[in-house]
Design a protein around this motif. Structure first.
Motif, PDB file in Angstrom:
ATOM      1  N   TYR A 205       0.844  -1.199   0.000  1.00 45.43           N
ATOM      2  CA  TYR A 205       0.000   0.000   0.000  1.00 45.43           C
ATOM      3  C   TYR A 205       0.877   1.246   0.000  1.00 45.43           C
ATOM      4  CZ  TYR A 205       0.963   0.523   5.044  1.00 45.43           C
ATOM      5  OH  TYR A 205       1.585   0.690   6.268  1.00 45.43           O
ATOM      6  N   VAL A 206       0.281   2.351  -0.444  1.00 41.55           N
ATOM      7  CA  VAL A 206       0.946   3.647  -0.388  1.00 41.55           C
ATOM      8  C   VAL A 206      -0.104   4.711  -0.103  1.00 41.55           C
ATOM      9  CG1 VAL A 206       0.788   4.051  -2.900  1.00 41.55           C
ATOM     10  CG2 VAL A 206       2.525   5.258  -1.546  1.00 41.55           C
ATOM     11  N   TYR A 207       0.229   5.628   0.802  1.00 41.99           N
ATOM     12  CA  TYR A 207      -0.582   6.808   1.052  1.00 41.99           C
ATOM     13  C   TYR A 207       0.020   7.977   0.270  1.00 41.99           C
ATOM     14  CZ  TYR A 207      -3.105   4.636   4.963  1.00 41.99           C
ATOM     15  OH  TYR A 207      -3.911   3.834   5.741  1.00 41.99           O
ATOM     16  N   LEU A 208      -0.845   8.753  -0.390  1.00 41.03           N
ATOM     17  CA  LEU A 208      -0.409   9.894  -1.189  1.00 41.03           C
ATOM     18  C   LEU A 208      -1.011  11.171  -0.624  1.00 41.03           C
ATOM     19  CD1 LEU A 208      -1.064   8.384  -4.749  1.00 41.03           C
ATOM     20  CD2 LEU A 208       0.977   8.167  -3.322  1.00 41.03           C
ATOM     21  N   ASP A 209      -0.210  12.236  -0.577  1.00 45.05           N
ATOM     22  CA  ASP A 209      -0.740  13.507  -0.088  1.00 45.05           C
ATOM     23  C   ASP A 209      -1.467  14.249  -1.207  1.00 45.05           C
ATOM     24  OD1 ASP A 209       1.187  14.787  -1.670  1.00 45.05           O
ATOM     25  OD2 ASP A 209       2.437  15.392   0.015  1.00 45.05           O
ATOM     26  N   ASP A 210      -1.878  15.497  -0.938  1.00 51.92           N
ATOM     27  CA  ASP A 210      -2.697  16.222  -1.915  1.00 51.92           C
ATOM     28  C   ASP A 210      -1.921  16.648  -3.149  1.00 51.92           C
ATOM     29  OD1 ASP A 210      -1.147  18.163  -0.724  1.00 51.92           O
ATOM     30  OD2 ASP A 210      -2.818  19.396  -0.040  1.00 51.92           O
ATOM     31  N   ARG A 211      -0.604  16.459  -3.133  1.00 51.72           N
ATOM     32  CA  ARG A 211       0.203  16.720  -4.333  1.00 51.72           C
ATOM     33  C   ARG A 211       0.715  15.424  -4.967  1.00 51.72           C
ATOM     34  NH1 ARG A 211       4.456  21.363  -2.857  1.00 51.72           N
ATOM     35  NH2 ARG A 211       4.207  20.643  -0.711  1.00 51.72           N
ATOM     36  N   GLY A 212       0.141  14.304  -4.527  1.00 49.97           N
ATOM     37  CA  GLY A 212       0.501  13.021  -5.105  1.00 49.97           C
ATOM     38  C   GLY A 212       1.803  12.444  -4.608  1.00 49.97           C
ATOM     39  N   ARG A 213       2.381  13.000  -3.567  1.00 49.19           N
ATOM     40  CA  ARG A 213       3.653  12.508  -3.054  1.00 49.19           C
ATOM     41  C   ARG A 213       3.435  11.332  -2.110  1.00 49.19           C
ATOM     42  NH1 ARG A 213       6.067  18.144  -0.883  1.00 49.19           N
ATOM     43  NH2 ARG A 213       4.171  17.877   0.354  1.00 49.19           N
ATOM     44  N   ALA A 214       4.339  10.353  -2.167  1.00 48.59           N
ATOM     45  CA  ALA A 214       4.236   9.177  -1.299  1.00 48.59           C
ATOM     46  C   ALA A 214       4.523   9.577   0.146  1.00 48.59           C
ATOM     47  CB  ALA A 214       5.216   8.106  -1.754  1.00 48.59           C
ATOM     48  N   SER A 215       3.529   9.408   1.021  1.00 50.92           N
ATOM     49  CA  SER A 215       3.690   9.752   2.434  1.00 50.92           C
ATOM     50  C   SER A 215       4.092   8.558   3.280  1.00 50.92           C
ATOM     51  CB  SER A 215       2.385  10.342   2.981  1.00 50.92           C
ATOM     52  OG  SER A 215       2.078  11.566   2.365  1.00 50.92           O
ATOM     53  N   LEU A 216       3.717   7.357   2.861  1.00 53.70           N
ATOM     54  CA  LEU A 216       4.050   6.124   3.568  1.00 53.70           C
ATOM     55  C   LEU A 216       3.830   4.982   2.592  1.00 53.70           C
ATOM     56  CD1 LEU A 216       4.643   4.473   6.198  1.00 53.70           C
ATOM     57  CD2 LEU A 216       2.183   4.517   6.635  1.00 53.70           C
ATOM     58  N   LEU A 217       4.819   4.098   2.461  1.00 51.84           N
ATOM     59  CA  LEU A 217       4.720   2.991   1.516  1.00 51.84           C
ATOM     60  C   LEU A 217       5.232   1.723   2.177  1.00 51.84           C
ATOM     61  CD1 LEU A 217       5.697   3.065  -2.250  1.00 51.84           C
ATOM     62  CD2 LEU A 217       6.331   1.131  -0.814  1.00 51.84           C
ATOM     63  N   ALA A 218       4.472   0.644   2.043  1.00 49.04           N
ATOM     64  CA  ALA A 218       4.869  -0.658   2.585  1.00 49.04           C
ATOM     65  C   ALA A 218       4.500  -1.734   1.584  1.00 49.04           C
ATOM     66  CB  ALA A 218       4.174  -0.923   3.922  1.00 49.04           C
ATOM     67  N   ALA A 219       5.381  -2.710   1.399  1.00 48.27           N
ATOM     68  CA  ALA A 219       5.114  -3.765   0.421  1.00 48.27           C
ATOM     69  C   ALA A 219       5.770  -5.056   0.858  1.00 48.27           C
ATOM     70  CB  ALA A 219       5.625  -3.356  -0.964  1.00 48.27           C
ATOM     71  N   SER A 220       5.233  -6.168   0.341  1.00 49.32           N
ATOM     72  CA  SER A 220       5.769  -7.481   0.677  1.00 49.32           C
ATOM     73  C   SER A 220       7.038  -7.799  -0.096  1.00 49.32           C
ATOM     74  CB  SER A 220       4.721  -8.555   0.392  1.00 49.32           C
ATOM     75  OG  SER A 220       4.393  -8.560  -0.996  1.00 49.32           O
ATOM     76  N   ASP A 221       7.274  -7.099  -1.225  1.00 49.33           N
ATOM     77  CA  ASP A 221       8.421  -7.402  -2.082  1.00 49.33           C
ATOM     78  C   ASP A 221       8.771  -6.168  -2.900  1.00 49.33           C
ATOM     79  OD1 ASP A 221       7.171  -7.887  -5.087  1.00 49.33           O
ATOM     80  OD2 ASP A 221       5.759  -8.304  -3.467  1.00 49.33           O
ATOM     81  N   PRO A 222      10.009  -6.074  -3.392  1.00 50.96           N
ATOM     82  CA  PRO A 222      10.426  -4.891  -4.138  1.00 50.96           C
ATOM     83  C   PRO A 222       9.612  -4.624  -5.399  1.00 50.96           C
ATOM     84  CG  PRO A 222      12.346  -6.112  -3.393  1.00 50.96           C
ATOM     85  CD  PRO A 222      11.151  -6.974  -3.095  1.00 50.96           C
ATOM     86  N   ALA A 223       9.155  -5.679  -6.102  1.00 53.11           N
ATOM     87  CA  ALA A 223       8.390  -5.461  -7.327  1.00 53.11           C
ATOM     88  C   ALA A 223       7.088  -4.721  -7.033  1.00 53.11           C
ATOM     89  CB  ALA A 223       8.089  -6.801  -8.009  1.00 53.11           C
ATOM     90  N   THR A 224       6.394  -5.105  -5.971  1.00 56.22           N
ATOM     91  CA  THR A 224       5.171  -4.407  -5.574  1.00 56.22           C
ATOM     92  C   THR A 224       5.488  -2.992  -5.116  1.00 56.22           C
ATOM     93  OG1 THR A 224       4.114  -6.475  -4.905  1.00 56.22           O
ATOM     94  CG2 THR A 224       3.204  -4.453  -3.991  1.00 56.22           C
ATOM     95  N   ALA A 225       6.578  -2.820  -4.376  1.00 55.45           N
ATOM     96  CA  ALA A 225       6.973  -1.491  -3.911  1.00 55.45           C
ATOM     97  C   ALA A 225       7.248  -0.568  -5.091  1.00 55.45           C
ATOM     98  CB  ALA A 225       8.210  -1.595  -3.018  1.00 55.45           C
ATOM     99  N   ARG A 226       7.953  -1.070  -6.108  1.00 57.25           N
ATOM    100  CA  ARG A 226       8.241  -0.242  -7.287  1.00 57.25           C
ATOM    101  C   ARG A 226       6.943   0.172  -7.973  1.00 57.25           C
ATOM    102  NH1 ARG A 226      12.903  -3.695  -7.668  1.00 57.25           N
ATOM    103  NH2 ARG A 226      11.724  -5.259  -8.842  1.00 57.25           N
ATOM    104  N   LYS A 227       6.022  -0.759  -8.108  1.00 58.42           N
ATOM    105  CA  LYS A 227       4.742  -0.460  -8.754  1.00 58.42           C
ATOM    106  C   LYS A 227       4.005   0.658  -8.006  1.00 58.42           C
ATOM    107  CE  LYS A 227       2.436  -4.013 -10.241  1.00 58.42           C
ATOM    108  NZ  LYS A 227       1.550  -5.208 -10.362  1.00 58.42           N
ATOM    109  N   LEU A 228       3.979   0.576  -6.687  1.00 59.40           N
ATOM    110  CA  LEU A 228       3.293   1.584  -5.885  1.00 59.40           C
ATOM    111  C   LEU A 228       3.978   2.949  -5.982  1.00 59.40           C
ATOM    112  CD1 LEU A 228       2.634  -0.677  -2.787  1.00 59.40           C
ATOM    113  CD2 LEU A 228       0.843   0.358  -4.201  1.00 59.40           C
ATOM    114  N   LEU A 229       5.313   2.953  -5.992  1.00 62.10           N
ATOM    115  CA  LEU A 229       6.015   4.226  -6.098  1.00 62.10           C
ATOM    116  C   LEU A 229       5.814   4.841  -7.477  1.00 62.10           C
ATOM    117  CD1 LEU A 229       7.717   6.378  -4.817  1.00 62.10           C
ATOM    118  CD2 LEU A 229       9.769   5.035  -5.343  1.00 62.10           C
TER     119      LEU A 229
END
Length: 296
Positions: free
Chosen positions: A214-238
């Motif tokens: 998952y990733v939380y995005l602020d009102d300018r679309g910036r990643a505020s908090l990101l957590a993932a089970s694996d790097p591939a999912t993390a890259r997709k979310l970022l």
């Protein structure tokens, strides 16, 4: 200082604590600003209100971790320092901490940090730290490991954005598996913090139950908090966060175990630089994970 009292925070302290926070961090950022960095701007009225709202939330959830230093001179009373810590199940985190420049080097910061650390009760801990030398000495003395963190800034080259699939908007019924992912990555779930963040930020989740994130995005679309089970999912979310960005963006709290974030940022033509530390005690640096400044 005999005139300074360190005590538990009250709701009535929030406005003066915010003013102390705004001055403290403005002066800290200005003193460490590199020539190539943008000019440091005072905290906006909206950002000040957001700070007060967040600290009010922390005060409502875990008031025993919220401390202020009050200076009383000639009948006048003002907040000169603050330390907001929280316990979430088996994890302690320090949401924010600072002392006005006029009161630094006089033992106020040590008293505040000692009070906040006593609240940990032996739990593992984590927080994001500036490079202030006095503060970092206190953190090391408290047995925290300091891991340099990086940030990436700039305007995303939109020609680099890949096609992203398998994501959807997050909902409150995602919190159970999100908390389990948090426990896998950072000892404990965010618990009530997820409800607060969902009310104030956009939540995007990976819908593949075998590779959650998952990733939380602020009102300018910036990643505020990101957590993932694996790097591939993390890259997709970022990448989703970068695609949502409006104008200059920021990816921060990048630690060495999270090189996947550096790869994404460089591919998007962002510039990389160093910024403070992630401090941990009794736990490894979370990965794949980009911490939030306040919610860690």
């Amino acid at each position: 200082m005999d005139s300074v009292q360190v005590r538990l925070m009250r709701e009535a302290d929030l406005p003066s604590a915010e003013r102390a926070s705004a001055v403290t961090f403005f002066e800290s950022e200005r003193s460490t600003r590199r020539v190539s960095d943008p000019e440091i701007e005072p905290r906006s009225a909206d950002a000040s209100q957001q700070w007060v709202d967040r600290m009010r939330f922390f005060l409502s959830i875990d008031p025993e971790g919220c401390w202020v230093a009050i200076d009383e001179v000639a009948g006048a009373r003002r907040t000169v320092g603050f330390a907001i810590a929280q316990n979430r199940a088996g994890l302690w985190f320090l949401a924010t901490y600072g002392v006005l420049p006029s009161h630094q080097g006089q033992g106020v910061g040590k008293r505040l940090l000692d009070a906040a650390l006593a609240h940990a009760g032996g739990r593992p801990g984590i927080f994001s730290s500036s490079v202030h030398p006095g503060a970092t000495r206190r953190y090391r003395a408290a047995d925290f490991s300091l891991h340099p963190q990086m940030r990436m800034v700039g305007v995303v080259d939109r020609s680099t954005l890949p096609v992203i699939d398998g994501l959807r908007e997050g909902r409150a019924d995602d919190f159970a598996w999100m908390d389990q992912l948090d426990r896998d990555l950072r000892v404990a779930g965010h618990g009530p913090d997820h409800g607060y963040m969902l009310d104030t930020l956009r939540l995007v989740v990976c819908r593949d139950p075998a590779r959650p994130g998952y990733v939380y995005l602020d009102d300018r679309g910036r990643a505020s908090l990101l957590a993932a089970s694996d790097p591939a999912t993390a890259r997709k979310l970022l990448w989703e966060a970068l695609a949502s960005s409006q104008g200059p963006t920021l990816v921060n709290c990048i630690t060495a175990p999270n090189e996947w974030a550096i790869d994404v940022g460089l591919a998007a033509r962002l510039d990389i630089g160093q910024e403070g530390y992630i401090a941990v005690r009794g736990m490894p640096v979370p990965a794949p994970y980009l911490a939030s400044g306040h919610f860690l």
